[in-house]
Design an enzyme around this catalytic site. Sequence first.
Site, mmCIF file in Angstrom:
data_model
loop_
_atom_site.group_PDB
_atom_site.id
_atom_site.type_symbol
_atom_site.label_atom_id
_atom_site.label_comp_id
_atom_site.label_asym_id
_atom_site.label_seq_id
_atom_site.Cartn_x
_atom_site.Cartn_y
_atom_site.Cartn_z
ATOM 1 N N HIS A 46 2.628 -6.439 5.337
ATOM 2 C CA HIS A 46 2.868 -6.077 6.757
ATOM 3 C C HIS A 46 4.239 -6.605 7.162
ATOM 4 C CE1 HIS A 46 1.311 -5.443 11.033
ATOM 5 N NE2 HIS A 46 2.581 -5.800 11.145
ATOM 6 N N HIS B 290 8.082 -5.750 9.350
ATOM 7 C CA HIS B 290 8.982 -4.950 10.199
ATOM 8 C C HIS B 290 10.410 -5.153 9.708
ATOM 9 C CE1 HIS B 290 5.877 -4.171 13.278
ATOM 10 N NE2 HIS B 290 5.424 -5.348 12.874
ATOM 11 N N ASN C 200 7.007 1.385 13.420
ATOM 12 C CA ASN C 200 7.223 1.405 14.878
ATOM 13 C C ASN C 200 8.705 1.352 15.225
ATOM 14 O OD1 ASN C 200 7.293 -1.317 14.046
ATOM 15 N ND2 ASN C 200 6.644 -2.068 16.042
ATOM 16 N N LYS D 244 -0.511 3.467 10.391
ATOM 17 C CA LYS D 244 -0.677 2.335 11.296
ATOM 18 C C LYS D 244 -1.209 2.808 12.629
ATOM 19 C CE LYS D 244 -0.303 -1.838 12.880
ATOM 20 N NZ LYS D 244 0.863 -2.642 13.113
ATOM 21 N N HIS E 50 -3.714 -2.419 14.447
ATOM 22 C CA HIS E 50 -3.373 -3.476 15.423
ATOM 23 C C HIS E 50 -4.606 -3.616 16.301
ATOM 24 C CE1 HIS E 50 -0.510 -5.857 17.986
ATOM 25 N NE2 HIS E 50 -1.573 -5.743 18.749
ATOM 26 N N HIS F 231 -2.687 -8.723 10.801
ATOM 27 C CA HIS F 231 -2.454 -9.998 11.497
ATOM 28 C C HIS F 231 -3.690 -10.448 12.278
ATOM 29 C CE1 HIS F 231 -1.572 -7.045 14.558
ATOM 30 N NE2 HIS F 231 -0.352 -6.816 14.117
ATOM 31 N N ASP G 191 4.029 -9.978 9.045
ATOM 32 C CA ASP G 191 4.356 -9.467 10.390
ATOM 33 C C ASP G 191 5.720 -9.994 10.853
ATOM 34 O OD1 ASP G 191 4.034 -7.856 12.594
ATOM 35 O OD2 ASP G 191 2.833 -9.306 13.706
#
Length: 355
Positions: free
Chosen positions: A24, A26, A52, A109, A146, A184, A257
């Site tokens: 996971h 970003h 995202n 996601k 999420h 998470h 995350d």
Amino acid sequence: MTDAATAPTATPSSLTLVRPDDWHLHLRDGAALRTTAPHAAAQFARAIVMPNLRPPVTTAQQAVEYRDRIMRALPAGAAFEPLMTLYLTDRLPPEEIVRAHAAGVKALKLYPAGATTNSDAGVTDIRKAYPTLEAMQKAGMPLLVHGEITDPDTDLFDREALFIDQKLIPLRRDFPELKIVMEHVTTREGAHYVRDAGKFTAATITPHHLLYNRNALFIGGIRPHYYCLPVLKREVHRLALVEAATSGSGRFFLGTDSAPHAAHLKEHAVGCAGCYVAHAAIELYAEAFDRVGALDRLEGFASLAGPAFYGLPANTERITLRRENWTVPESYPLGEAQLKPLCAGETLAWKIVRD
Ligand code: DOR
Ligand code: ZN
């Protein structure tokens, strides 16, 4: 005088593991990739890359183009494989799942609309996405969740537990063989749900949720660099996460995350959610496992459980961590801005050995 029964267990000075993966992450896009991609590649062989962006990654074509931009941002010779994801919306066509699967996209996601950073295009009602979920279940593509409800009248600290009761349990009932990862996970309720669910359910756990409880946000003043979503919880929840991560169960695995934001946008009246941990991810996990005497469980969590759940082979290379104090830099560039990493200026006890 100590005897064998009371002597402290010797703590190792180094630890060699199968090279871990980050399930996971970003990375963002554009100039930010020049910082985020090399940090990830320095530690991990593969990473599940969150979709995202603005606009979000919703087609196979966009995912493939994003993967190419990430590859171009890697240092020469880096062996790193970005595993791409799509952003689920209310009406993502099921045919896109077939195209995405064929293009090597690994998962989708689910952001409940409004739950977190860049989630405005997310799902307003999961039932609208049922045809897409059918296609995913058929293709064996995991849904990465999420797990927070978005009702503004609910207490922010309760939103994960409420999501399980109101959304996840019905979803699981309707799609018994859909692979679902609670991303998470931050609560005892979440950890216990996953522990007791069947083999199609797993969870990622961040280093910061293993190391800190919600006091970290407020000690001595408000500390925006500890703010992420789902937010840090009470100590009882942190302890449940440590227990899950170190349990040896194959259904809890590493997902940092790591979420970069410019420092000035976190140190702000309305600060952004996200902790940056990619600069020292495996070191932070080692610290968390070491504190409870569970370093022997780190490889399963960091390197073996994730690939097994995703149906991928474990990596063949290895990394070595050494017990050695080092000081985390105060900041890193993020395009034109600066980002403040977790533990900026602090001393960490474990260090990855660079070849
Ligand atoms: O703290 C967070 N930051 N939580 C998320 O879910 C998204 C992430 C981000 O993209 O910044
Ligand atoms: Zn995330």
